[in-house]
Write a protein that holds these residues in place. Structure first.
Motif, PDB file in Angstrom:
ATOM      1  N   ASP A  61       0.704  -1.001  -0.119  1.00  9.19           N
ATOM      2  CA  ASP A  61       0.158   0.042  -0.097  1.00  9.19           C
ATOM      3  C   ASP A  61       0.842   1.131  -0.140  1.00  9.19           C
ATOM      4  O   ASP A  61       0.221   2.242   0.305  1.00  9.19           O
ATOM      5  CB  ASP A  61      -1.110  -0.062   1.278  1.00  9.19           C
ATOM      6  CG  ASP A  61      -0.411  -0.133   2.436  1.00  9.19           C
ATOM      7  OD1 ASP A  61       0.998  -0.073   2.572  1.00  9.19           O
ATOM      8  OD2 ASP A  61      -1.036  -0.005   3.518  1.00  9.19           O
ATOM      9  N   TYR A 384      -6.157  -3.438  -7.405  1.00  6.89           N
ATOM     10  CA  TYR A 384      -6.435  -2.116  -7.500  1.00  6.89           C
ATOM     11  C   TYR A 384      -5.053  -1.146  -7.494  1.00  6.89           C
ATOM     12  O   TYR A 384      -4.283  -1.890  -7.222  1.00  6.89           O
ATOM     13  CB  TYR A 384      -7.139  -1.555  -6.166  1.00  6.89           C
ATOM     14  CG  TYR A 384      -7.349  -0.002  -6.171  1.00  6.89           C
ATOM     15  CD1 TYR A 384      -8.299   0.491  -6.705  1.00  6.89           C
ATOM     16  CD2 TYR A 384      -6.410   0.899  -5.495  1.00  6.89           C
ATOM     17  CE1 TYR A 384      -8.760   2.070  -6.603  1.00  6.89           C
ATOM     18  CE2 TYR A 384      -6.846   2.142  -5.222  1.00  6.89           C
ATOM     19  CZ  TYR A 384      -7.623   2.828  -6.054  1.00  6.89           C
ATOM     20  OH  TYR A 384      -7.757   4.132  -6.007  1.00  6.89           O
ATOM     21  N   GLY A 393      -1.373   4.231  -1.566  1.00  7.46           N
ATOM     22  CA  GLY A 393      -2.634   3.036  -2.003  1.00  7.46           C
ATOM     23  C   GLY A 393      -2.293   1.782  -2.339  1.00  7.46           C
ATOM     24  O   GLY A 393      -1.266   1.554  -2.856  1.00  7.46           O
ATOM     25  N   TRP A 394      -3.087   0.869  -2.143  1.00  7.46           N
ATOM     26  CA  TRP A 394      -2.710  -0.639  -2.849  1.00  7.46           C
ATOM     27  C   TRP A 394      -2.501  -0.661  -4.056  1.00  7.46           C
ATOM     28  O   TRP A 394      -3.144  -0.238  -5.015  1.00  7.46           O
ATOM     29  CB  TRP A 394      -4.058  -1.465  -2.418  1.00  7.46           C
ATOM     30  CG  TRP A 394      -4.385  -1.517  -0.862  1.00  7.46           C
ATOM     31  CD1 TRP A 394      -5.298  -0.890  -0.330  1.00  7.46           C
ATOM     32  CD2 TRP A 394      -3.696  -2.451   0.134  1.00  7.46           C
ATOM     33  NE1 TRP A 394      -5.431  -1.421   1.075  1.00  7.46           N
ATOM     34  CE2 TRP A 394      -4.303  -2.246   1.426  1.00  7.46           C
ATOM     35  CE3 TRP A 394      -2.566  -3.240  -0.147  1.00  7.46           C
ATOM     36  CZ2 TRP A 394      -3.966  -2.804   2.316  1.00  7.46           C
ATOM     37  CZ3 TRP A 394      -2.165  -3.886   1.207  1.00  7.46           C
ATOM     38  CH2 TRP A 394      -2.916  -3.623   2.178  1.00  7.46           C
ATOM     39  N   ASN A 525      -9.521  -2.174   1.025  1.00  7.08           N
ATOM     40  CA  ASN A 525      -9.261  -1.056   0.401  1.00  7.08           C
ATOM     41  C   ASN A 525     -10.336  -0.017   0.717  1.00  7.08           C
ATOM     42  O   ASN A 525     -11.305   0.123   0.412  1.00  7.08           O
ATOM     43  CB  ASN A 525      -9.444  -1.362  -1.053  1.00  7.08           C
ATOM     44  CG  ASN A 525      -8.792   0.030  -2.005  1.00  7.08           C
ATOM     45  OD1 ASN A 525      -8.667   0.963  -1.434  1.00  7.08           O
ATOM     46  ND2 ASN A 525      -8.964  -0.144  -3.383  1.00  7.08           N
TER      47      ASN A 525
END
Length: 544
Positions: A61, A384, A393-394, A525
């Motif tokens: 992430d 994602y 972010g993932w 998420n």
């Protein structure tokens, strides 16, 4: 002899335990969609690294967690490979020192990570848009490189000469074992994943023994012994991700109006009491020529002219967000309904199926009460990556690797398509709906899904359709021109029930289990805000 037996038992144990451990963890979380990967933990190169990188590219992430994970992956993989090589080394060949093998496998692990990483990234793209040809493009280079890389751990000049026919055979058997092993692991009930994964791992140990022996004890001298065959093979394999996008553009249904489609070149049968809108797929074009029947229209990705007629559009016009397409479709449905006085049927292909089904989800009381979906993107949005301007972010590293790959591919394709185009981002941002609700019934609407056989490879095994399905051997986007399919479509529009499941479809689903990227759980998420949403990755069922 006793020492040899002990070493052989140790080889099987070292190869069996890691898959069993992964199986135990997956069972503990009831992570059904990822169970088919467990057998690959101790697979022979390059499939072991392909396994590792898919997990890492989905499950990081931030850049820091990606870097830490990559270093840990390399160290663990190098250590495990060294142990397997030492235990698989044939007795009649002098073995180098453990230090030499450890250094060599550490350096080669770095090399294999670099070589395999682009295709692992393509498997992430395949899980986002659920397209079989992206998954195939991620696997084809592994076929090419496996015999070369399987020599690298034990042969000093592995990069020169062609691999022996024995190594090619063992490499192919390796793929078959992993494919069948993944299918069996997925098919057994929870609680049996670890034992079956352990058996598959033990078979990996046997393959390590035979592969190392074939590399060290070839039956005949290598052909082209002075040619740097491995670097040339790696270079050739690197071309695959670059040319995949131009190759996609040449596949059926990717451009132009489908030839001889029954909706366009003749009047609708009198028994069809609906007006029909055909919503074409991604990369399609429309020249503005209206269908023969005035009750049939193309959906235009550019909208309507001043007289309410669909405007011609080019392939780049399909690169729009699903939300904007739904808004334009709503306008076109309302105008066609008012003009004809008929209820409206939607026939959507690929992206068009996604747009049509999203429209029904957002317009509860529309004039549409029939939907025929061709090649819908089954269980899309399983991975994602954040937009380019977001550094956390993932899947952030996976996103940038995909941007580089598609930018290189676009040098040849000049399509302008890529991992951040609005259509793809719509799937990424609204993944829970496309993972769980796409193939679900809609009250008051008759729905059928026409699925080519390749759709079976586009998602982990499971029950992903709660609507009637018509399954038939074909590729993505290739069904609509088949006479038997066109006849079935007309029957459906006339009010008949259409359902034709294919007997071998589930078997193909199971056999593809080992080669899917592990899904990112919906609840993990924060972008998806899915703490309480159902997740087929854990239930292997939709519409819950």
């Amino acid at each position: 002899m006793r020492r040899l037996d002990n070493r052989f038992v140790a080889l099987l144990a070292v190869a069996a335990v890691p898959p069993a451990v992964e199986g135990i963890v997956l069972d503990a979380f009831r992570f059904r969609a990822a169970e088919g990967l467990a057998a690959q933990v101790t697979a022979v190169w390059p499939y072991d690294t392909y396994h590792d990188l898919r997990w890492l590219l989905v499950y990081h992430d931030s850049w820091s967690t990606f870097a830490i994970g990559l270093v840990g992956l390399i160290l663990l993989r190098a250590s495990l490979t060294t142990a397997l090589v030492v235990l698989a080394w044939p007795r009649q060949v002098p073995r180098p020192s453990l230090r030499w093998l450890a250094r060599r496998n550490l350096a080669l692990t770095v090399l294999v990570v670099v070589v395999v990483s682009p295709w692992a990234a393509l498997s992430i793209a395949a899980s986002v848009v659920a397209l079989s040809w992206l998954l195939l493009a991620s696997l084809l280079p592994l076929f090419l490189l496996a015999p070369f890389l399987q020599r690298s751990a034990v042969v000093g000049d592995w990069w020169r000469g062609l691999p022996s026919i024995e190594l090619v055979g063992w490499a192919l058997l390796n793929f078959v074992v992993l494919t069948v092993g993944g299918a069996v692991i997925w098919a057994v009930p929870i609680g049996w994943t670890a034992p079956v994964a352990a058996v598959a791992g033990a078979v990996n140990g046997l393959l390590w023994q035979r592969t190392v022996a074939a590399a060290l004890l070839p039956r005949r001298p290598a052909r082209w012994a002075r040619v740097p065959a491995a670097p040339l093979a790696i270079l050739l394999a690197f071309i695959v991700p670059v040319v995949v996008q131009p190759a996609i553009a040449a596949l059926p249904g990717r451009s132009g109006k489908p030839p001889s489609v029954v909706l366009f070149d003749r009047p609708l049968p009198s028994a069809v009491r609906h007006a029909v809108i055909f919503v074409a797929g991604h990369g399609s074009v429309y020249d503005g020529e209206p269908p023969v029947d005035p009750n049939v229209q193309w959906f235009s990705y550019r909208g309507l002219d001043s007289q309410g007629r669909p405007l011609p559009f080019g392939f780049r016009d399909t690169y729009r967000s699903i939300e904007s397409s739904v808004a334009m479709l709503n306008t076109q449905v309302e105008l066609l309904h008012r003009r004809t006085g008929r209820p409206v049927a939607l026939v959507g292909q690929s992206e068009g199926a996604i747009v049509s089904r999203t429209y029904l989800a957002q317009r509860a009381h529309s004039p549409v009460n029939i939907l025929a979906m061709f090649s819908p993107l089954i269980n899309a949005g399983r991975s994602y990556y954040p937009p380019p301007g977001v550094s956390q972010g993932w899947g952030v590293a996976a996103g940038w690797e995909l941007r580089v790959l598609f930018r290189l591919a676009d040098v040849l394709a000049m399509s302008g398509s890529g991992p951040d185009e609005p259509f793809v981002r719509s799937i990424l941002d609204n993944a829970p709906f496309y993972r769980n609700d796409l193939m679900c019934p809609v009250p008051g609407v008759r729905i059928v899904a026409f699925l080519p056989t390749t759709t079976a490879t586009e998602a982990p095994p499971g029950e992903y359709a709660a609507v009637p399905v018509f399954q038939m051997p074909s590729v993505h986007g290739g069904l609509l021109t088949r006479p038997v399919v066109q006849a079935s479509l007309l029957n459906f529009l006339e009010g008949a029930s259409v359902s034709a499941p294919e007997r071998g479809y589930k078997l193909i689903q199971d056999l593809s289990a080992a080669w899917q990227a592990p899904p990112l759980p919906v609840r993990l998420n924060p972008v998806w805000r899915g703490e309480r949403l159902p997740d087929p990755a854990f239930s292997d069922k939709v519409c819950r």
